[in-house]
Structures are given as C-alpha cells and as structure tokens.
Scaffold this motif. Structure first.
Motif, PDB file in Angstrom:
ATOM      1  N   ASP A 277      30.026   3.421 -49.391  1.00 39.86           N
ATOM      2  CA  ASP A 277      29.503   1.948 -50.485  1.00 39.86           C
ATOM      3  C   ASP A 277      30.002   0.781 -49.639  1.00 39.86           C
ATOM      4  O   ASP A 277      29.216  -0.425 -49.851  1.00 39.86           O
ATOM      5  N   ARG A 278      31.173   0.835 -48.893  1.00 37.65           N
ATOM      6  CA  ARG A 278      31.402  -0.301 -48.241  1.00 37.65           C
ATOM      7  C   ARG A 278      30.537  -0.803 -47.142  1.00 37.65           C
ATOM      8  O   ARG A 278      30.211  -1.903 -47.168  1.00 37.65           O
ATOM      9  N   THR A 281      26.581  -1.260 -49.541  1.00 36.51           N
ATOM     10  CA  THR A 281      26.250  -2.382 -50.459  1.00 36.51           C
ATOM     11  C   THR A 281      26.906  -3.756 -49.895  1.00 36.51           C
ATOM     12  O   THR A 281      27.300  -4.677 -50.796  1.00 36.51           O
ATOM     13  N   HIS A 282      27.122  -3.579 -48.673  1.00 33.72           N
ATOM     14  CA  HIS A 282      27.603  -4.860 -48.140  1.00 33.72           C
ATOM     15  C   HIS A 282      26.834  -6.138 -48.247  1.00 33.72           C
ATOM     16  O   HIS A 282      25.472  -5.988 -48.412  1.00 33.72           O
TER      17      HIS A 282
END
Ligand SMILES: Nc1nc2c(ncn2[C@@H]2O[C@H](COP(=O)(O)OP(=O)(O)OP(=O)(O)O)[C@@H](O)[C@H]2O)c(=O)[nH]1
Ligand SMILES: [Mg+2]
Lengths: 670, 75
Positions: A277-278, A281-282
C-alpha cells in the motif's frame, strides 16, 4: 426434506466463495467489498436434506443504506430462511459481530461460519471459538471457504439448528432510559398483529428504521391508542440520541462477547499489504501506477491474445469454413445454403469467434486484478480526481467492472448510497469500453496500426474514461445537482489470486461471449444475410439489396464523420443488438471481395487511417447494446432513462467522431 | 477533553472516536462500520487523498470531508 439457508455477512467476508464451494455454482468472487449485488440461489444435498442456499450481497448492518444492502435485508426479513449462516471474517471479529448481534435480536436461527481463520492465524490473532459460541448461544464453526475447509461441520451445524426449535432472543441492555421505553412500547405493540416479534419491532422503531416504522404506523389499532401516539412522539423527538445509543450498546455487547476470547498481538504484524500500500496508494504515484497497470494489461492482451494466439485461431476458423463448404458441396446442398454458411455465418460469426483468445487473455488479467485487492485501491487513488468532476471514488469500481461488460458495470452501481451518484454512474458506465467492442478495434488496428496494438487499445479505454468524466461533470452540474457524497470504503488485504476463481470468472465472461456469438450474433447475421441477398436478382451484398438500401438511407448521417458508407452504417446499427455484431456485419458485407484476410484487407481499402479512428471513436461511445439498455431500464426503474442513454450517447459519439474527422482533415491527416 | 478532527492528525497517531458531526445517515453508517464512540483507530495515511485508518485490524478509507467531521481524542 428441504430447507432454505441464507448466507449473510459483512461485505468481502467470503460469502460467495462459500456459496460456490457449497453449491458448485460459479458466482462472481472478487477481493473488494460489494462484489455481489443481487440475490443468487443454488442447491446442495446434505444427507437426505435438500438445501436451497441463498447468497446475498454483503451488509454492515440490517439498516440498509444502499440498494445492495437493501436486497440482503429484504431477504432476511421476508425470505423466511430456516437458518442463517452468518459468515464472519476472523481477522475482524468485533466489527462482524455487530451484524450478528442484530440477527440475534430479531430471533433468527444463526450459525456462524468463522471464515478466513487462515489469515487470522497469519496475523497471530487467536480466537477462542468455544467461548464465542457459548456467549452468543449459537454454533461457531471455523472455516476457510477458499480451501473448502470446515464445510462439512458447517452444514451439520446448520441443519441441526434449522431443525431445532428457536431458542429465545438474545436480550441486550441498551441503557436504562431506552430499556424502559422499549418495554413500554413492546407492551403496547402486543395489541397489534405482526409478522415479527413485538420486542424486535419496538427496537427497530426506536432505532429509526423507516421500514418498520411504516409497518407500525400503518396499523390501525395502534393509531387509536392515545398512549401509543404519545410514546411515538416522545421517541421521535429523541431519535438521533436513541439511534447512536443503541449502536453503542450493541458494540458493548460485542465487547463482552469477545473479551479474552479474541486476542491480537500487542504490535500488529506488519503485513505485505502494508508494504504494497505504501507504493500503490502513493500520493503522486498512485494514478500513474494505475495507468501503467492498465497499459500492461492491454499490451499483454495484445501480445499474447493477438500476436501469439490470434493467427492460430484465424486459421482454425478458416479451416472450419472450408471444411463446412466442402461438406455441403459433397452432399449437394443447395447453392443458397452454401452461400449462407460461407459468406454469412463463417464470415460473420467467424469474424467474432476469431477474437476468443484475446478475450480469454483480457478476462484472465482482469480476474487477477479483481481477486488481488487492487480494485479498492484504484477507487482510493481516483477519489480526488472523481471528486473534481462531481463523483466519488467508489463510482470508479463500477467503471472498471464495466470494462468487462456494461451489464454488471451498471449493476455494480447498487453499492453507491446516494441516488445522485448512482444515476450518474449508470449513465456514464457504457462509455467504459467492454470486451465485446474489442473485436471492432482489433480489426481496425490490424488494418492500419498493427505495430501499436496495445497502445491503441489503451488509448481507446483511456478516451472512454475521459469522456465518462466529462459527462459526469456535466450531469452533476445539470441533471443531478447536489452534494458529492462521502467516500467510505474498506481496503481489504491483498490476496494471492486463486487460480480457480480467476479461471471461473474468465470462463463466465468467455462463455457469455461464445453464447452471444451462437445466438444473438447468429440471428443478426442470418437476418442481415437474408436482407443482403433480397430482392432476388440483385447482386448479393450490393447497394441494391434491401440491406444496401437501408444502409444508404442511414449513411448520410455519418458523412461528416468520414465513414458515410452503407456498410459502416448497417454495421453500427446491428451493433445495438450486441457489439460483436459490428464486426460480424462488416465481415459479412465485405465477404467475397477477396480470399484470405478478407475483412482486414477490405477495411484497408474502404477506410483511411483517419476514418478508421473516427469509426473507432464512434463505436467506443455510441448507443449501448440492448442488454445494457435493458439493465439501465431495470436499475433506474424507468424506460425513459434507457431511452435517454441510447440517444445522448449516440449524440456524444457522433459529435466526437465528426470532430476527429473534421479536425484531422484540416490538419492534413487522411 | 480535547477534540480534534481526524483529518488534522498525522500518520501513525492513535486516537479514539469522540463524536461524528456528519449528517444522520453518514453518522449511523460510520457507527455501524465500527466507528462508534470510543472506538480506537490509527491514522495510517493522511496526505492528499482520503484518510486511511486502521480499525480493528482492517483498513478503511474515509473521504477528507468526512474525516473533517469525525472528532477524535488523541491517546
Ligand atoms: N484467505 C482466505 N481468503 C478467502 C477465504 N474465503 C474467501 N476468501 C477471499 O476473500 C475474497 C472475498 O470473497 P467473496 O466470496 O467474494 O466475498 P463476499 O462475502 O461474497 O463479498 P461481497 O459479495 O462483496 O459481499 C476473495 O478474494 C476470496 O478469494 C478464506 O477462508 N481464506
Ligand atoms: Mg459475494
């Protein structure tokens, strides 16, 4: 004996996976909340009991907010299931038990499937299911639906509960003042005749449930009681407070039930999901990554489906055509039949079937995306952009579903809570290019831009999204004003897509494609063939045929867009039956021009690169197919919106095709 | 007690839901999804897009407008 089992639970808890495993069905499973939006039924025999199993959309609570939750609630309240299998996600027991509490309040016979225990274990969450079962008073069976673990025990428990007598309702305390009012109201309600226990009705009235309020308010005997009316008003005056207090009380109950029975590690285990997700969804990379993923999907589709497997499929179709023709000749079939088979069916239906490998690859890749958990992230990263055009992130999911087919795409809008969002989402969904349109693009790409297949496909899809955004903006400023609704979306953990799920969802789509080829497309081709050879004596497929005359009458409309030929016009109109019919028709009306790569060759002769582009733009955007229009009618509850959709999208498509052609001509393209 | 809107908190902060000042439906929806009074949440991501919070081991994305209406107390 036969009984009805309802599968109920929070979104994405694995109900449909369980349903498929139990009944051997092939319903759509995906790793995002809101996959199932309608009721689905199946059957399974257990011992000598026939069980009718009903899969329902996910719901966070019985007080439905959106159309899909409404479906679930409706069945729970009026479908009279003999037992409810409440599927709960073991990694989030507390939240899931909220719905369970509501089911127990209404006195439903419940068995809990504690699903996804594999993931709970991975995250080092320990659950004492015996304690849960004891405190809730219902069986709790650990399961891993995706691996078919625990199904036997689950069914045993479900049948046992179904045949046992109802065991009293769970009574929770909602705090003194509410309990007090509840008791009074329950007493008063006992005077009426209801389909539900009066204690439950009283609770729902206090909770502000519109449906139950209406039932109660409509009862004559109640309206005559002064005491009742006074209490009713008192409750109405405080409803906001009661509502939230009741919710809090349920969570208190859940807290007591899970106390010491559900233990989490003090420091949550950092999962692969957190790491992924890091990146995905940056804040700056989120959208470019989404675009890149789609680009890769189309490149792969093109590289594997067309360049690698396409040739092979084309020669297979050709071979079958020749075989049929020689077969018909040896049995001395009449000339018209030989002609119908060769120039009608093989040229038409065959032109569509040739694209099966491509469709297979595309749907495999889409299936991977859907089962991975990325869909919810796509909604997340698009929320800001969607907001700028008056929509919200969740709408984007229905748009991606539309890439597969607009029928489920339109249905997927059921998860949108606001009416405004939903109407706009329905009206823009057909701009999402569906799988059935791919053959059209492919024929034109093969004729003019063979070197840029993947990029051209990507460009078409991107154009569809852009037009959808623009129309969304226009609609939210004109037809459907109002505030943008709130974005609330659970982001499920990423999961390794299971082969079975991906293959099944691919097959679901491909078999639909093949079925259409064998039915709708076959029928359209047959009809058009007859029109193309009549009246007797004219040159078949010539402008004098009935078909040619019809086409010639329509053609002038498309003159400003550069493709004012009767063949193109007929192709476009037959595409309203089903989009594959465009290619089938073109395949047929250009048949017999030359042997070999007939269709692509003749396209290259009658179109130019510029008119090819304007024709592709037209087919991307114009009037949705009949099935989609039917779904729009059903989902909006009005034929007017279906008609509106048919006309406005035709207008948009035509206008854009004209712009492409006129501007292109001015700039010196041909 | 010091209330602050969820949208103002930094990533990594843990807090408790105190009050939600959205419309009635949105408030109830949030309550029923686990954002009831006293629920412990952790801010996992808060930059430009919706705020992502951890709630009972799950991740939930909340639009920024909504996150501004959710009042929390820091731990
Ligand atoms: N690890 C694991 N994954 C599971 C299990 N059961 C289901 N899944 C996965 O969970 C995801 C959701 O499954 P679905 O069956 O679509 O969930 P659903 O409850 O029908 O969801 P909605 O229809 O959206 O309410 C899919 O990716 C499944 O593969 C399980 O027991 N263990
Ligand atoms: Mg489902």
């Amino acid at each position: 004996m036969s009984i009805t089992i309802a599968l109920v639970g929070n979104p994405n808890s694995g109900k449909t996976t369980l349903f498929n495993a139990l009944t051997g069905s092939n319903q759509h499973v995906g790793n995002w909340p809101g996959v199932t939006v309608e009721r689905k039924e199946g059957q399974v025999r257990h011992g000598n009991t026939v069980c009718r199993v009903v899969d329902l959309p996910g719901a966070y609570s019985l007080g439905a907010f959106s159309e899909d939750e409404m479906v679930a609630r409706e069945f729970i309240l009026t479908g009279n299931p003999d037992v409810v299998i409440n599927v709960i996600d073991a990694t989030n027991v507390e939240r899931n038990l909220y719905l369970t509490t509501q089911l127990l309040e209404m006195g439903a016979k419940v068995v809990i499937a504690l699903n996804m225990v594999d993931e709970a274990k991975e995250r080092e969450i320990s659950i004492d299911e015996k304690a849960l079962a004891r405190r809730l008073g219902v069986p709790v069976i650990p399961t891993v639906a995706s691996r078919r673990n625990g199904l036997e025990q689950l069914m045993n428990a479900a049948l046992a509960v179904a045949s046992a007598p109802r065991n009293g309702h769970v009574r929770l305390s909602y705090g003194e003042s509410i309990d007090d009012k509840l008791a009074k109201l329950t007493n008063l309600l006992k005077a009426g005749r209801w389909d539900y226990p009066s204690g439950w009705l009283a609770l729902k009235v206090m909770e502000g449930d519109e449906y139950v309020r209406k039932i109660v308010a409509d009862e004559q005997s109640m309206q005559r009681s002064k005491e009742f009316l006074r209490l009713w008003d008192e409750i109405a005056a405080n409803e906001d407070y009661y509502q939230l207090e009741i919710v809090d009380s349920r969570y208190r109950f859940v807290g007591e039930v899970t106390q010491d029975a559900v233990r989490r590690p003090a420091v949550a285990v950092e999962t692969a999901t957190d790491k992924l997700d890091r990146i995905l969804t940056h804040k700056y990379w989120g959208i470019p990554i989404f675009a890149a993923i789609m680009f890769v999907v189309f490149q792969l589709t093109f590289a594997i489906g067309q360049d690698f497997l396409g040739e092979w499929m084309a020669s297979a179709v050709e071979y079958i055509g020749e075989f049929l023709e020689s077969l018909l000749l040896t049995v001395n079939a009449p000339q018209w039949l030989v002609d119908f088979t060769g120039n009608g069916i093989i040229a038409g239906v065959g032109a569509v079937v040739e694209f099966v490998p491509l469709i297979v690859i595309l749907y495999l890749l889409m299936g991977l995306l859907e089962d991975s958990g990325y869909m919810a992230r796509a909604a997340y990263v698009m929320d800001n952009t969607m907001r700028a055009v008056g929509l919200q992130g969740k709408t984007f999911i229905s748009m991606i579903v539309g890439f597969g087919c607009n029928v489920p795409g339109v249905m997927a809008t059921r998860t949108l809570e606001s009416k405004k969002d939903r109407m706009i989402a329905i009206l823009i969904n057909p701009f999402m290019s569906c799988g059935a349109k791919i053959p059209i693009y492919l024929v034109f790409i093969a004729a003019f831009f063979p070197a840029y297949g993947g990029a051209a496909l990507f460009a078409m899809y991107a154009l569809g999204i852009i037009v959808a955004f623009i129309m969304g903006k226009i609609f939210s400023k004109t037809l459907f004003k109002g505030e943008v609704s709130h974005f609330i979306m659970e982001l499920p953990p990423y999961r390794m897509p299971t082969l079975g799920t991906v293959l099944r969802s691919m097959w679901d789509n491909v078999s639909g494609f093949l079925t259409r080829a064998g039915t709708t497309i076959f029928a359209v081709v047959s009809l058009l063939w007859v029109l193309a050879v009549l009246p007797g004596g004219v040159e078949p497929y010539g402008p004098e045929s009935i078909l040619g005359q019809i086409g010639l009458a329509i053609a002038p409309i498309f003159k400003p867009a550069g493709f004012g030929t009767w063949q193109a016009s007929v192709g476009l109109f037959s595409g309203i039956a089903a989009k594959e019919a465009v290619v089938a028709t073109l395949g047929m009306v250009y048949a017999g021009v030359e042997e070999g790569m007939e269709l692509v060759m003749s396209i290259r002769e009658v179109f130019t690169p510029l008119t090819a582009v304007s024709f592709m733009v037209m087919t991307l955007l114009y009037t949705p197919c009949a099935a989609t229009l039917g779904t729009i009618r059903k989902e909006t509850g009005s034929g007017k919106w279906a008609l509106f959709s048919a006309l406005y999208s035709f207008g948009v498509a035509w206008a854009l095709a004209v712009v492409v052609f006129q501007v292109g001509s001015l700039l010196g393209f041909a | 007690m010091n209330y602050s809107p969820l949208v103002d908190l930094h990533e990594g902060v843990t807090c408790k839901v105190a009050r939600i000042q959205a419309g009635r439906t949105a408030t109830k929806r949030l309550y029923e999804m686990g954002f009831n009074t006293g629920a412990r949440i952790k801010v996992l991501k808060n930059d430009r897009g919706p705020v992502i919070v951890g709630l009972g081991g799950h991740k939930v994305a909340l639009g920024r407008g909504l996150a501004a209406k959710m009042l929390v107390t820091k731990e």
